[in-house]
Motif scaffolding. Sequence first.
Motif, PDB file in Angstrom:
ATOM      1  N   LEU A   1      -0.988   7.670  -4.320  1.00  0.00           N
ATOM      2  CA  LEU A   1      -0.064   6.608  -3.941  1.00  0.00           C
ATOM      3  C   LEU A   1       0.721   7.037  -2.708  1.00  0.00           C
ATOM      4  O   LEU A   1       1.338   8.098  -2.692  1.00  0.00           O
ATOM      5  CB  LEU A   1       0.910   6.308  -5.081  1.00  0.00           C
ATOM      6  N   LEU A   2       0.676   6.199  -1.667  1.00  0.00           N
ATOM      7  CA  LEU A   2       1.411   6.466  -0.435  1.00  0.00           C
ATOM      8  C   LEU A   2       2.316   5.296  -0.094  1.00  0.00           C
ATOM      9  O   LEU A   2       1.985   4.137  -0.358  1.00  0.00           O
ATOM     10  CB  LEU A   2       0.447   6.711   0.731  1.00  0.00           C
ATOM     11  N   LEU A   3       3.449   5.622   0.502  1.00  0.00           N
ATOM     12  CA  LEU A   3       4.390   4.618   0.999  1.00  0.00           C
ATOM     13  C   LEU A   3       4.090   4.345   2.459  1.00  0.00           C
ATOM     14  O   LEU A   3       3.646   5.233   3.191  1.00  0.00           O
ATOM     15  CB  LEU A   3       5.823   5.132   0.868  1.00  0.00           C
TER      16      LEU A   3
ATOM     17  N   TRP B   1       2.075   6.472   6.964  1.00  0.00           N
ATOM     18  CA  TRP B   1       1.989   6.546   5.507  1.00  0.00           C
ATOM     19  C   TRP B   1       2.460   7.925   5.072  1.00  0.00           C
ATOM     20  O   TRP B   1       2.230   8.908   5.784  1.00  0.00           O
ATOM     21  CB  TRP B   1       0.546   6.319   5.052  1.00  0.00           C
ATOM     22  N   PHE B   2       3.089   8.007   3.894  1.00  0.00           N
ATOM     23  CA  PHE B   2       3.610   9.285   3.422  1.00  0.00           C
ATOM     24  C   PHE B   2       3.769   9.253   1.903  1.00  0.00           C
ATOM     25  O   PHE B   2       3.757   8.196   1.285  1.00  0.00           O
ATOM     26  CB  PHE B   2       4.939   9.612   4.110  1.00  0.00           C
ATOM     27  N   THR B   3       3.924  10.422   1.327  1.00  0.00           N
ATOM     28  CA  THR B   3       4.068  10.545  -0.126  1.00  0.00           C
ATOM     29  C   THR B   3       5.493  10.187  -0.546  1.00  0.00           C
ATOM     30  O   THR B   3       6.436  10.372   0.216  1.00  0.00           O
ATOM     31  CB  THR B   3       3.762  11.979  -0.581  1.00  0.00           C
ATOM     32  N   PRO B   4       5.667   9.689  -1.767  1.00  0.00           N
ATOM     33  CA  PRO B   4       7.019   9.426  -2.271  1.00  0.00           C
ATOM     34  C   PRO B   4       7.831  10.718  -2.326  1.00  0.00           C
ATOM     35  O   PRO B   4       7.276  11.800  -2.545  1.00  0.00           O
ATOM     36  CB  PRO B   4       6.777   8.889  -3.689  1.00  0.00           C
TER      37      PRO B   4
ATOM     38  N   GLY C   1       6.052  -1.060   2.253  1.00  0.00           N
ATOM     39  CA  GLY C   1       5.231  -1.249   1.058  1.00  0.00           C
ATOM     40  C   GLY C   1       4.585   0.049   0.640  1.00  0.00           C
ATOM     41  O   GLY C   1       4.938   1.127   1.107  1.00  0.00           O
ATOM     42  N   LEU C   2       3.616  -0.068  -0.259  1.00  0.00           N
ATOM     43  CA  LEU C   2       2.899   1.096  -0.754  1.00  0.00           C
ATOM     44  C   LEU C   2       1.532   0.663  -1.238  1.00  0.00           C
ATOM     45  O   LEU C   2       1.288  -0.521  -1.467  1.00  0.00           O
ATOM     46  CB  LEU C   2       3.694   1.771  -1.871  1.00  0.00           C
TER      47      LEU C   2
ATOM     48  N   ALA D   1      -9.126   6.907   7.309  1.00  0.00           N
ATOM     49  CA  ALA D   1      -7.967   6.195   7.872  1.00  0.00           C
ATOM     50  C   ALA D   1      -7.759   6.552   9.334  1.00  0.00           C
ATOM     51  O   ALA D   1      -7.887   7.704   9.734  1.00  0.00           O
ATOM     52  CB  ALA D   1      -6.715   6.526   7.075  1.00  0.00           C
ATOM     53  N   ARG D   2      -7.430   5.543  10.108  1.00  0.00           N
ATOM     54  CA  ARG D   2      -7.099   5.726  11.523  1.00  0.00           C
ATOM     55  C   ARG D   2      -5.597   5.595  11.739  1.00  0.00           C
ATOM     56  O   ARG D   2      -5.115   5.691  12.846  1.00  0.00           O
ATOM     57  CB  ARG D   2      -7.856   4.720  12.391  1.00  0.00           C
ATOM     58  N   GLU D   3      -4.881   5.378  10.662  1.00  0.00           N
ATOM     59  CA  GLU D   3      -3.431   5.262  10.725  1.00  0.00           C
ATOM     60  C   GLU D   3      -2.804   6.653  10.609  1.00  0.00           C
ATOM     61  O   GLU D   3      -3.444   7.586  10.137  1.00  0.00           O
ATOM     62  CB  GLU D   3      -2.937   4.362   9.591  1.00  0.00           C
ATOM     63  N   THR D   4      -1.571   6.785  11.008  1.00  0.00           N
ATOM     64  CA  THR D   4      -0.859   8.055  10.896  1.00  0.00           C
ATOM     65  C   THR D   4      -0.479   8.294   9.435  1.00  0.00           C
ATOM     66  O   THR D   4       0.036   7.406   8.774  1.00  0.00           O
ATOM     67  CB  THR D   4       0.407   8.042  11.767  1.00  0.00           C
ATOM     68  N   VAL D   5      -0.758   9.508   8.968  1.00  0.00           N
ATOM     69  CA  VAL D   5      -0.449   9.905   7.599  1.00  0.00           C
ATOM     70  C   VAL D   5       0.225  11.277   7.659  1.00  0.00           C
ATOM     71  O   VAL D   5      -0.208  12.156   8.411  1.00  0.00           O
ATOM     72  CB  VAL D   5      -1.729   9.993   6.733  1.00  0.00           C
ATOM     73  N   TYR D   6       1.280  11.437   6.849  1.00  0.00           N
ATOM     74  CA  TYR D   6       1.973  12.729   6.774  1.00  0.00           C
ATOM     75  C   TYR D   6       1.934  13.264   5.357  1.00  0.00           C
ATOM     76  O   TYR D   6       2.134  12.502   4.431  1.00  0.00           O
ATOM     77  CB  TYR D   6       3.430  12.587   7.223  1.00  0.00           C
ATOM     78  N   PRO D   7       1.684  14.593   5.191  1.00  0.00           N
ATOM     79  CA  PRO D   7       1.393  15.530   6.253  1.00  0.00           C
ATOM     80  C   PRO D   7       0.057  15.190   6.915  1.00  0.00           C
ATOM     81  O   PRO D   7      -0.808  14.567   6.292  1.00  0.00           O
ATOM     82  CB  PRO D   7       1.357  16.887   5.556  1.00  0.00           C
ATOM     83  N   THR D   8      -0.106  15.621   8.155  1.00  0.00           N
ATOM     84  CA  THR D   8      -1.270  15.181   8.929  1.00  0.00           C
ATOM     85  C   THR D   8      -2.599  15.618   8.319  1.00  0.00           C
ATOM     86  O   THR D   8      -3.604  14.977   8.555  1.00  0.00           O
ATOM     87  CB  THR D   8      -1.187  15.682  10.386  1.00  0.00           C
TER      88      THR D   8
END
Length: 174
Positions: A31-33, A46-49, A129-130, A141-148
Amino acid sequence: MTGGPEAASGPELLRRRVARIVLLDPDDRILLLHGYEPKDPDLTWWFTPGGGLEGGETREEAALRELAEETGITEVDLGPVLWKRYCSFPFDGRRWDQDEWYYLARTRGTEPAPRPQALTELETRSLAGLRWWTSAELSAARETVYPTRLAELLQALLDEGPPRAPVVLAPEIV
Protein backbone atom coordinates in the motif's frame (compact mmCIF):
# COMPACT_ATOMS: atom_id res chain seq x y z
CA MET A 1 3.63 12.91 8.27
CA THR A 2 2.97 14.40 11.66
CA GLY A 3 5.57 14.98 14.32
CA GLY A 4 7.99 17.86 14.47
CA PRO A 5 11.74 17.79 14.00
CA GLU A 6 14.00 17.20 16.95
CA ALA A 7 16.10 20.17 17.96
CA ALA A 8 19.78 19.56 17.42
CA SER A 9 22.52 21.39 19.24
CA GLY A 10 24.87 23.82 17.54
CA PRO A 11 25.07 24.05 13.76
CA GLU A 12 23.66 20.54 13.18
CA LEU A 13 20.58 20.10 11.05
CA LEU A 14 17.17 19.45 12.55
CA ARG A 15 16.54 15.76 12.01
CA ARG A 16 13.05 14.31 12.23
CA ARG A 17 12.69 10.75 13.53
CA VAL A 18 10.25 8.89 11.28
CA ALA A 19 8.60 5.45 11.33
CA ARG A 20 7.20 4.03 8.10
CA ILE A 21 5.21 0.91 7.26
CA VAL A 22 5.76 -1.50 4.38
CA LEU A 23 2.19 -2.80 4.49
CA LEU A 24 1.52 -6.01 2.58
CA ASP A 25 -1.88 -7.58 1.98
CA PRO A 26 -2.58 -11.34 1.63
CA ASP A 27 -1.64 -11.11 -2.09
CA ASP A 28 1.74 -9.46 -1.27
CA ARG A 29 0.62 -6.11 -2.66
CA ILE A 30 2.09 -3.01 -1.00
CA LEU A 31 0.00 0.00 0.00
CA LEU A 32 1.39 3.38 -1.08
CA LEU A 33 0.15 6.92 -0.57
CA HIS A 34 0.08 9.42 -3.44
CA GLY A 35 1.42 12.81 -2.44
CA TYR A 36 2.13 16.12 -4.10
CA GLU A 37 3.83 19.42 -3.43
CA PRO A 38 1.11 21.79 -2.14
CA LYS A 39 2.59 24.72 -4.09
CA ASP A 40 2.95 22.66 -7.30
CA PRO A 41 0.28 19.91 -7.54
CA ASP A 42 1.88 18.61 -10.76
CA LEU A 43 4.89 17.46 -8.72
CA THR A 44 3.75 14.06 -7.39
CA TRP A 45 5.19 10.88 -5.91
CA TRP A 46 4.22 7.65 -4.13
CA PHE A 47 5.46 6.68 -0.67
CA THR A 48 4.83 4.33 2.24
CA PRO A 49 2.53 5.31 5.13
CA GLY A 50 4.25 6.79 8.15
CA GLY A 51 5.49 9.94 9.78
CA GLY A 52 7.28 11.59 12.64
CA LEU A 53 7.30 10.51 16.25
CA GLU A 54 5.16 12.56 18.63
CA GLY A 55 5.91 13.14 22.30
CA GLY A 56 7.47 10.12 23.95
CA GLU A 57 6.09 7.49 21.58
CA THR A 58 8.28 4.70 20.25
CA ARG A 59 8.86 4.19 16.56
CA GLU A 60 6.53 1.19 16.64
CA GLU A 61 3.78 3.29 18.22
CA ALA A 62 4.32 6.08 15.69
CA ALA A 63 4.22 3.63 12.78
CA LEU A 64 0.90 2.15 13.89
CA ARG A 65 -0.62 5.57 14.70
CA GLU A 66 0.39 7.02 11.35
CA LEU A 67 -0.92 3.95 9.51
CA ALA A 68 -4.29 4.30 11.24
CA GLU A 69 -4.47 8.06 10.58
CA GLU A 70 -3.44 7.90 6.94
CA THR A 71 -5.19 4.70 5.86
CA GLY A 72 -7.72 3.76 8.54
CA ILE A 73 -6.14 0.31 8.74
CA THR A 74 -5.62 -0.81 12.34
CA GLU A 75 -5.64 -4.60 12.13
CA VAL A 76 -2.02 -5.38 11.28
CA ASP A 77 0.72 -7.72 12.39
CA LEU A 78 3.76 -5.49 12.89
CA GLY A 79 6.99 -7.18 11.97
CA PRO A 80 10.65 -6.25 12.12
CA VAL A 81 12.47 -3.15 10.91
CA LEU A 82 13.46 -3.90 7.32
CA TRP A 83 15.40 -0.82 6.29
CA LYS A 84 16.80 2.40 7.70
CA ARG A 85 17.67 5.50 5.72
CA TYR A 86 18.49 9.16 5.98
CA CYS A 87 16.76 11.47 3.52
CA SER A 88 16.61 15.21 2.97
CA PHE A 89 14.19 16.94 0.64
CA PRO A 90 12.38 20.24 0.06
CA PHE A 91 8.65 20.20 0.77
CA ASP A 92 6.12 22.96 1.40
CA GLY A 93 8.72 25.71 1.58
CA ARG A 94 11.20 24.06 3.95
CA ARG A 95 13.86 21.35 4.04
CA TRP A 96 12.98 18.08 5.76
CA ASP A 97 15.85 15.99 7.15
CA GLN A 98 14.64 12.57 8.25
CA ASP A 99 15.97 9.46 9.93
CA GLU A 100 13.50 6.83 8.69
CA TRP A 101 12.89 3.26 9.86
CA TYR A 102 10.71 0.99 7.68
CA TYR A 103 8.69 -1.70 9.47
CA LEU A 104 7.16 -4.73 7.79
CA ALA A 105 3.45 -5.16 8.51
CA ARG A 106 0.82 -7.56 7.24
CA THR A 107 -2.92 -7.06 7.05
CA ARG A 108 -5.84 -9.22 6.05
CA GLY A 109 -7.99 -6.19 5.25
CA THR A 110 -7.55 -4.45 1.93
CA GLU A 111 -10.08 -1.63 2.14
CA PRO A 112 -8.32 1.49 3.34
CA ALA A 113 -10.52 4.15 4.90
CA PRO A 114 -8.38 7.23 5.59
CA ARG A 115 -9.57 9.37 8.48
CA PRO A 116 -9.58 12.97 7.19
CA GLN A 117 -10.19 14.27 10.71
CA ALA A 118 -6.92 12.62 11.85
CA LEU A 119 -4.80 14.20 9.12
CA THR A 120 -2.75 17.31 9.73
CA GLU A 121 -3.46 20.45 7.73
CA LEU A 122 -0.32 19.79 5.68
CA GLU A 123 -1.38 16.19 4.97
CA THR A 124 -4.80 17.43 3.87
CA ARG A 125 -3.09 19.81 1.42
CA SER A 126 -0.65 17.22 0.06
CA LEU A 127 -2.28 13.76 -0.13
CA ALA A 128 -4.07 12.72 -3.30
CA GLY A 129 -5.03 9.15 -2.37
CA LEU A 130 -3.61 5.68 -2.00
CA ARG A 131 -3.56 2.34 -3.74
CA TRP A 132 -2.28 -1.21 -3.57
CA TRP A 133 0.59 -2.11 -5.92
CA THR A 134 1.83 -5.52 -7.02
CA SER A 135 5.57 -5.99 -7.21
CA ALA A 136 5.31 -6.12 -11.02
CA GLU A 137 3.32 -2.86 -11.14
CA LEU A 138 5.84 -1.16 -8.90
CA SER A 139 8.75 -2.40 -11.03
CA ALA A 140 7.08 -1.07 -14.19
CA ALA A 141 6.06 2.29 -12.66
CA ARG A 142 7.30 5.42 -14.38
CA GLU A 143 6.14 7.61 -11.52
CA THR A 144 8.40 8.77 -8.69
CA VAL A 145 8.40 6.39 -5.72
CA TYR A 146 10.23 6.78 -2.40
CA PRO A 147 12.49 5.26 -1.38
CA THR A 148 13.73 5.24 -4.96
CA ARG A 149 14.74 1.55 -4.82
CA LEU A 150 11.40 0.43 -3.37
CA ALA A 151 10.55 -1.91 -6.29
CA GLU A 152 13.87 -3.74 -5.93
CA LEU A 153 13.64 -3.80 -2.13
CA LEU A 154 10.09 -5.16 -2.23
CA GLN A 155 11.03 -7.92 -4.66
CA ALA A 156 13.96 -8.96 -2.45
CA LEU A 157 11.65 -8.98 0.57
CA LEU A 158 9.12 -11.19 -1.23
CA ASP A 159 11.82 -13.53 -2.56
CA GLU A 160 14.04 -13.80 0.52
CA GLY A 161 11.92 -12.69 3.47
CA PRO A 162 12.90 -10.02 5.96
CA PRO A 163 16.62 -9.40 6.47
CA ARG A 164 18.21 -10.69 9.70
CA ALA A 165 19.15 -7.12 10.62
CA PRO A 166 17.84 -3.85 9.17
CA VAL A 167 19.49 -2.89 5.89
CA VAL A 168 20.90 0.63 5.89
CA LEU A 169 19.93 2.23 2.59
CA ALA A 170 22.03 4.86 0.85
CA PRO A 171 21.03 8.40 1.83
CA GLU A 172 18.62 10.15 -0.51
CA ILE A 173 19.12 13.88 -0.79
CA VAL A 174 16.89 15.76 -3.20
